[in-house]
Design a protein around this motif. Structure first.
Motif, PDB file in Angstrom:
ATOM      1  N   GLU A 117       0.397  -1.367  -0.011  1.00 14.23           N
ATOM      2  CA  GLU A 117       0.129  -0.154  -0.058  1.00 14.23           C
ATOM      3  C   GLU A 117       0.615   1.279  -0.295  1.00 14.23           C
ATOM      4  OE1 GLU A 117       1.052  -0.191   4.421  1.00 14.23           O
ATOM      5  OE2 GLU A 117       1.313  -1.060   2.493  1.00 14.23           O
ATOM      6  N   GLU A 163      -2.665   5.336   1.610  1.00  9.18           N
ATOM      7  CA  GLU A 163      -4.125   3.979   2.194  1.00  9.18           C
ATOM      8  C   GLU A 163      -3.640   3.292   3.230  1.00  9.18           C
ATOM      9  OE1 GLU A 163      -4.387   2.542  -3.168  1.00  9.18           O
ATOM     10  OE2 GLU A 163      -2.491   1.395  -1.599  1.00  9.18           O
ATOM     11  N   GLU A 221      -6.452   1.700   4.916  1.00 10.28           N
ATOM     12  CA  GLU A 221      -6.804   1.139   3.964  1.00 10.28           C
ATOM     13  C   GLU A 221      -6.004  -0.049   3.329  1.00 10.28           C
ATOM     14  OE1 GLU A 221      -7.693   3.064   0.468  1.00 10.28           O
ATOM     15  OE2 GLU A 221      -8.707   4.849   1.086  1.00 10.28           O
ATOM     16  N   GLU A 247      -4.708  -3.518   4.437  1.00  8.37           N
ATOM     17  CA  GLU A 247      -5.555  -4.684   4.282  1.00  8.37           C
ATOM     18  C   GLU A 247      -6.508  -4.794   2.883  1.00  8.37           C
ATOM     19  OE1 GLU A 247      -5.770  -7.908   7.973  1.00  8.37           O
ATOM     20  OE2 GLU A 247      -5.004  -6.628   9.405  1.00  8.37           O
ATOM     21  N   SER A 248      -7.175  -4.049   2.831  1.00 13.46           N
ATOM     22  CA  SER A 248      -8.184  -3.616   1.912  1.00 13.46           C
ATOM     23  C   SER A 248      -7.412  -3.716   0.320  1.00 13.46           C
ATOM     24  CB  SER A 248      -9.236  -3.572   1.794  1.00 13.46           C
ATOM     25  OG  SER A 248      -8.835  -1.809   1.753  1.00 13.46           O
ATOM     26  N   SER A 259      -5.216  -7.302   0.162  1.00 14.84           N
ATOM     27  CA  SER A 259      -6.293  -8.183  -0.036  1.00 14.84           C
ATOM     28  C   SER A 259      -6.289  -8.292  -1.101  1.00 14.84           C
ATOM     29  CB  SER A 259      -6.777  -7.972   0.918  1.00 14.84           C
ATOM     30  OG  SER A 259      -7.014  -8.146   2.188  1.00 14.84           O
ATOM     31  N   ARG A 260      -7.045  -7.006  -1.922  1.00 11.24           N
ATOM     32  CA  ARG A 260      -7.273  -6.875  -3.467  1.00 11.24           C
ATOM     33  C   ARG A 260      -6.292  -7.699  -4.699  1.00 11.24           C
ATOM     34  NH1 ARG A 260      -6.936  -1.033  -4.281  1.00 11.24           N
ATOM     35  NH2 ARG A 260      -5.052  -2.238  -5.805  1.00 11.24           N
TER      36      ARG A 260
END
Length: 249
Positions: free
Chosen positions: A130, A134, A139, A141-142, A145-146
């Protein structure tokens, strides 16, 4: 813990015939029999040279820094997975943050590159991470993960053959490093994502790649879910790289 540590050097766009020969000479002279896996990911134009320099030894594997998402054809400037394999590469970095940033590589393209590498018998080192913005917005982990989920969706049956590298973009080449605790938190989340997709993926190695160096390697590598490092600048200095390898061993 059956995961053998991996220390992979990423030379980025650095090197020359003379400098490469000198660096590899020092590394091969000093590496001995490391208890971890070691690789050097070199610019494509130097793969043939470094393949020859590494011939006949088992301590250091050859890696590339990128691979085409196409198998062959009218893609001027691209290098295919089959070409990398023929030149002796064992690993290839895919989705490095610099390529995502400067070449606009998308999660979907990175997933295809990983697929091409696996099909050719290469081990892709899939990079996720990230930006500072971010992270500050919570954000992390999101985002990672994405990025990893795209690779999982396309390569579900081959997950056990991947290596993942967590590279916080805000810590690459900036001298800033995630604390061992910050890094471990993200690594644990990535491991959970892999395990949810495939129980075999518990053995996948997750490397840390944000300004790991000879000074901070020990405390990072002591974390339970950090299985090695993707090393930038320090991999161009034989003494530093050997120290990190020794630490991982």
């Amino acid at each position: 813990m059956g995961r053998k540590k991996l220390i992979a050097g990423n030379w980025k766009m650095n090197g020359s015939l003379a400098a490469n020969a000198a660096l590899m000479g020092e590394l091969l002279a000093g590496i001995g029999q490391p208890a971890c896996d070691v690789a050097v990911c070199v610019p494509a134009v130097y793969l043939a040279q470094v393949q020859l320099l590494l011939a006949g030894q088992g301590g250091i594997a050859l890696g590339a820094q990128d691979v085409s998402q196409h198998e062959s054809g009218a893609y001027t400037g691209d290098v295919s997975a089959a070409m990398l394999k023929e030149l002796g590469a064992r690993y290839v970095i895919v989705g490095h943050s610099e390529r995502r940033q400067y070449q606009g590589e998308t999660d979907a393209q990175v997933a295809v590159k990983a697929q091409r590498a696996l099909a050719a018998g290469l081990t892709p080192i899939v990079c996720v991470g990230e930006t500072l913005r971010e992270r500050e917005q919570g954000e992390t982990e999101s985002v990672v993960s994405r990025q990893l989920s795209a690779v999982i969706q396309l390569n579900g049956e081959r997950l056990a053959d991947l290596v993942v590298a967590y590279e916080p973009v805000w810590a690459i080449g900036t001298g800033r490093t995630a604390t061992p605790e910050q890094a471990q938190t993200v690594h644990a989340a990535l491991r959970a994502l892999l395990a949810a997709a495939d129980l075999q993926a518990a053995g996948v190695r997750i490397l840390y790649g944000g300004s790991m160096n000879a000074g901070n390697a020990a405390e990072l590598l002591a974390q339970p879910d950090i299985d090695g490092g993707l090393i930038g600048g320090a991999s161009l200095k034989a003494r530093d790289f050997l120290k990190i390898i020794e630490t991982a061993s």
